[in-house]
Design an enzyme around this catalytic site. Sequence first.
Site, PDB file in Angstrom:
ATOM      1  N   SER A  10       0.796  -1.230   0.000  1.00 57.97           N
ATOM      2  CA  SER A  10       0.000   0.000   0.000  1.00 57.97           C
ATOM      3  C   SER A  10       0.826   1.275   0.000  1.00 57.97           C
ATOM      4  CB  SER A  10      -0.966   0.019   1.185  1.00 57.97           C
ATOM      5  OG  SER A  10      -0.275   0.210   2.396  1.00 57.97           O
ATOM      6  N   LYS A  61       0.409   4.236   6.780  1.00 54.86           N
ATOM      7  CA  LYS A  61      -0.165   5.066   5.716  1.00 54.86           C
ATOM      8  C   LYS A  61       0.420   6.471   5.832  1.00 54.86           C
ATOM      9  CE  LYS A  61      -3.113   1.729   4.806  1.00 54.86           C
ATOM     10  NZ  LYS A  61      -2.696   0.747   3.861  1.00 54.86           N
TER      11      LYS A  61
END
Length: 151
Positions: A10, A61
């Site tokens: 990600s 993230k």
Amino acid sequence: MSLQMIKGRSMQPALNPDSNRLKNDVVLVDKTIRGMMSSRLKRGDIVTFTSPHDPDCHLVKRIIALPHDCIVPLSSPDSYVRIPNGQCWVEGDESFHSSDSNTFGPIPIALIDARVITSVWPLSRFGTRLPPLPEWKKPRIYPNGGPRMSE
């Protein structure tokens, strides 16, 4: 400060840029960012946090929006979300392989465990500077509800 292994795709290309899933980056993280020091967090920081849906799962993230910012979600390009006080919007750099705020909405800043400082493994990337907030994300961000970041 401590070391943490990063798994998954990600955050490519910032972290785990090699598509080989057997290779994982190890990063140096700053855990002093929690609590009262969370005011030092800024847009573009890569952070680790506890998943808002699974307390046993830790995610990594990038902070895209902070309290009072507005963000246009990837899933709803004709709308926007105003980030509530005490929360932030996080996204993976590789949106196609990321479960992030586009899925679960803003997260409480209190869930953030640490800020990623630099890669330490593999050695070929030791100490390299992490890339900044990707340019393609900036037009979706309205700091403090004002003009877009790209303007």
